[in-house]
Design a protein around this motif. Structure first.
Motif, mmCIF file in Angstrom:
data_model
loop_
_atom_site.group_PDB
_atom_site.id
_atom_site.type_symbol
_atom_site.label_atom_id
_atom_site.label_comp_id
_atom_site.label_asym_id
_atom_site.label_seq_id
_atom_site.Cartn_x
_atom_site.Cartn_y
_atom_site.Cartn_z
ATOM 1 N N UNK A 7 0.794 -1.170 -0.013
ATOM 2 C CA UNK A 7 0.028 -0.206 -0.244
ATOM 3 C C UNK A 7 1.014 1.107 0.049
ATOM 4 N N UNK A 8 2.008 1.148 0.241
ATOM 5 C CA UNK A 8 2.900 2.076 0.459
ATOM 6 C C UNK A 8 3.658 2.498 -0.813
ATOM 7 N N UNK A 9 3.673 1.488 -1.839
ATOM 8 C CA UNK A 9 4.512 1.535 -2.862
ATOM 9 C C UNK A 9 3.893 2.055 -4.028
ATOM 10 N N UNK A 10 4.360 3.138 -4.705
ATOM 11 C CA UNK A 10 3.827 3.477 -5.996
ATOM 12 C C UNK A 10 3.532 2.346 -6.901
ATOM 13 N N UNK A 11 2.432 2.617 -7.926
ATOM 14 C CA UNK A 11 2.123 1.721 -8.957
ATOM 15 C C UNK A 11 3.548 1.555 -9.773
ATOM 16 N N UNK A 62 8.474 -19.720 -8.491
ATOM 17 C CA UNK A 62 8.818 -19.871 -7.271
ATOM 18 C C UNK A 62 8.520 -18.525 -6.141
ATOM 19 N N UNK A 63 8.843 -17.330 -6.774
ATOM 20 C CA UNK A 63 8.634 -16.302 -6.090
ATOM 21 C C UNK A 63 7.128 -15.676 -5.935
ATOM 22 N N UNK A 64 6.281 -16.265 -6.875
ATOM 23 C CA UNK A 64 4.997 -15.909 -6.745
ATOM 24 C C UNK A 64 4.503 -14.761 -7.684
ATOM 25 N N UNK A 65 5.416 -14.493 -8.736
ATOM 26 C CA UNK A 65 5.526 -13.096 -9.015
ATOM 27 C C UNK A 65 5.432 -13.072 -10.853
ATOM 28 N N UNK A 66 4.888 -14.361 -11.377
ATOM 29 C CA UNK A 66 4.578 -14.409 -12.749
ATOM 30 C C UNK A 66 3.288 -14.953 -12.857
ATOM 31 N N UNK A 67 2.450 -14.734 -14.012
ATOM 32 C CA UNK A 67 1.190 -15.208 -14.091
ATOM 33 C C UNK A 67 0.654 -15.225 -15.726
ATOM 34 N N UNK A 121 0.393 -6.365 -12.833
ATOM 35 C CA UNK A 121 1.814 -5.582 -13.079
ATOM 36 C C UNK A 121 1.906 -4.137 -12.073
ATOM 37 N N UNK A 122 0.839 -3.506 -12.338
ATOM 38 C CA UNK A 122 0.674 -2.225 -11.748
ATOM 39 C C UNK A 122 0.655 -2.157 -10.200
ATOM 40 N N UNK A 123 -0.173 -3.022 -9.920
ATOM 41 C CA UNK A 123 -0.172 -3.159 -8.179
ATOM 42 C C UNK A 123 1.106 -3.790 -7.404
ATOM 43 N N UNK A 124 1.881 -4.330 -8.294
ATOM 44 C CA UNK A 124 3.070 -4.920 -7.780
ATOM 45 C C UNK A 124 3.170 -6.372 -7.171
ATOM 46 N N UNK A 255 2.209 -11.526 -25.972
ATOM 47 C CA UNK A 255 2.768 -10.427 -25.452
ATOM 48 C C UNK A 255 3.141 -10.565 -24.029
ATOM 49 N N UNK A 256 4.427 -10.358 -23.953
ATOM 50 C CA UNK A 256 5.296 -10.499 -22.570
ATOM 51 C C UNK A 256 5.175 -9.070 -22.024
ATOM 52 N N UNK A 257 4.728 -9.095 -20.753
ATOM 53 C CA UNK A 257 4.627 -7.774 -19.753
ATOM 54 C C UNK A 257 5.442 -7.856 -18.854
ATOM 55 N N UNK A 258 6.211 -6.911 -18.412
ATOM 56 C CA UNK A 258 6.954 -6.751 -17.186
ATOM 57 C C UNK A 258 6.824 -5.567 -16.408
ATOM 58 N N UNK A 259 7.105 -5.548 -15.091
ATOM 59 C CA UNK A 259 7.177 -4.445 -14.351
ATOM 60 C C UNK A 259 8.460 -3.657 -14.549
#
Length: 432
Positions: A7-11, A62-67, A121-124, A255-259
């Protein structure tokens, strides 16, 4: 309750790393290629193009950061197969354990999948998103296939008993456009008719430069369109003619998106940013849309609002858009998009055609890829194909159909009778 640190992080800024499109001229049934093979080609092709390895996917899993997000309209009917999100798992063991799912919104299915991926991606929550659009449609005869497409309308009221429901439905929009033009000025309907014809010719012409376009080998001119319109004059009912219509298509786009954080450390190819988005849903019944339009200058006011939202969120003006990929399932849908993007006033969209503003060498080229009419329309893949073409344009990777100097692109993808409307603004990164 403890507050999530996010919640403290910018989008985060969703970035497009690149992607892959299959050849839209292919007929999978004739060549004996399976849906799974097409999916595998597109996904692995996108990973190769973006230099994202399956090891990257596995690590982020494994880090829970891809979908993964799959846009598809009607594989249940065309292929007798559902649960498409799970079909990434046979492609590579890295996808086993990756969250995935299917998204459906008729012809805007791919863009709805993109909306979900962008939010991740936007929400982190995510650093990487594999965005898939796929449709295999040439499994049925035209009448049966068009009956399936009718499920994107109010089937019992608008499609039941009609062999070609969507040509008829979009013919009603065409009738409304012609009536408005005639009421506004002498000869207005004739100018609209000429503009619709020119839109078809422009998209077929643009497709000739696109090596993945469905009609790239077809030399379509005015005389050949006349012959096709005459041959199929009584096919659809209403005012729609053959040259108004796009093609039934097999195809996939990924399309592959990334932060921005992940891309800064790992991207190995030119990237672009999804700077803005708009998503509006209009009345589902076409009668309700047409009734509401009587109170608006725009025949499709919620389509216009989706574009305005994308432009506003992108922090740009309509005049800043260098190139547009828009939905031309029928010529009238592209025609009405011209006022949504402010290339002409509502009711006078023909001016953008007559002036050449939307031509490949115009001030704001529209559908340099060939659009749906020229490039093809595998329904679930179209929104993602548009995103990929927008990315290619602003990163100077569109090849023979590159718009020189393009830095900001916009897309418009509609589902049903302009019921679901989704627009994106894609921009080159500052300094790139």
């Amino acid at each position: 309750m403890p507050r999530d640190d996010r919640e403290l992080m910018p989008l985060a800024t969703p970035l497009i790393l690149g992607g892959y499109q299959t050849d839209f001229a292919r007929n999978l049934a004739r060549e004996g290629t399976s849906f799974q093979s097409l999916l595998e080609e597109a996904v692995l092709g996108a990973l190769e193009a973006t230099k994202v390895s399956t090891a990257d996917v596995a690590r982020l899993r494994d880090e829970g950061r891809v979908a993964a997000f799959v846009g598809n309209f009607q594989a249940d009917h065309y292929l007798r197969q559902a649960h498409l999100g799970a079909f990434l798992t046979p492609i590579d063991p890295a996808f086993v354990g990756v969250p995935s799912g299917r998204y459906e919104a008729a012809c805007a299915s791919g863009s709805i999948a993109a909306r979900a991926a962008i939010d991740g991606i936007r929400t982190g929550d995510l650093d990487l998103a594999v965005l898939v659009g796929i449709e295999v449609m040439k499994t049925m005869d035209p009448t049966t296939g068009n009956d399936v497409l009718g499920l994107a309308a109010v089937q019992a009221e608008e499609a039941e008993g009609r062999s070609f429901p969507f040509p008829w439905l979009f013919g009603r929009f065409k009738e409304a456009v012609l009536a408005r033009a005639d009421a506004a000025l002498a000869g207005g309907a004739e100018r609209v008719t000429a503009a619709l014809r020119q839109i078809a010719l422009a998209n077929y012409g643009n497709a000739r430069a696109n090596p993945l376009a469905q009609t790239r080998e077809k030399d379509v001119d005015g005389a050949s369109l006349d012959r096709l319109d005459e041959r199929f004059a009584d096919l659809y009912g209403g005012t729609t003619i053959y040259s108004d219509c796009c093609q039934i298509t097999d195809g996939a786009a990924v399309v592959v998106l990334a932060s921005d954080r992940w891309a800064a450390e790992n991207a190995q190819a030119p990237v672009s940013e999804i700077a803005g988005w708009g998503h509006r849903v209009a009345q589902v019944r076409i009668d309700d849309k047409l009734a509401a339009a009587e109170r608006s200058d725009w025949l499709l006011p919620w389509t216009r609002r989706a574009v305005d939202d994308a432009v506003s969120r992108g922090g740009i003006s309509h005049a800043d858009i260098d190139v547009i990929e828009t939905h031309d399932c029928f010529t009238v849908s592209e025609y009405l998009a011209l006022s949504a993007f402010r290339l002409a006033p509502p009711g006078r969209e023909f001016e953008a055609v007559e002036s050449g503003a939307m031509a490949r060498d115009g001030t704001t080229p529209v559908n340099p890829s060939g659009g749906l009419i020229g490039a093809g329309h595998p329904v679930g893949a179209t929104g993602i194909r548009m995103l990929l073409d927008a990315h290619r344009q602003v990163t100077d990777q569109a090849g023979a159909y590159q718009v020189p100097g393009a830095r900001t692109a916009a897309t418009l993808n509609i589902g049903g009778t302009a019921t679901t409307n989704v627009s994106f603004v894609v921009r080159a990164l500052a300094g790139a």
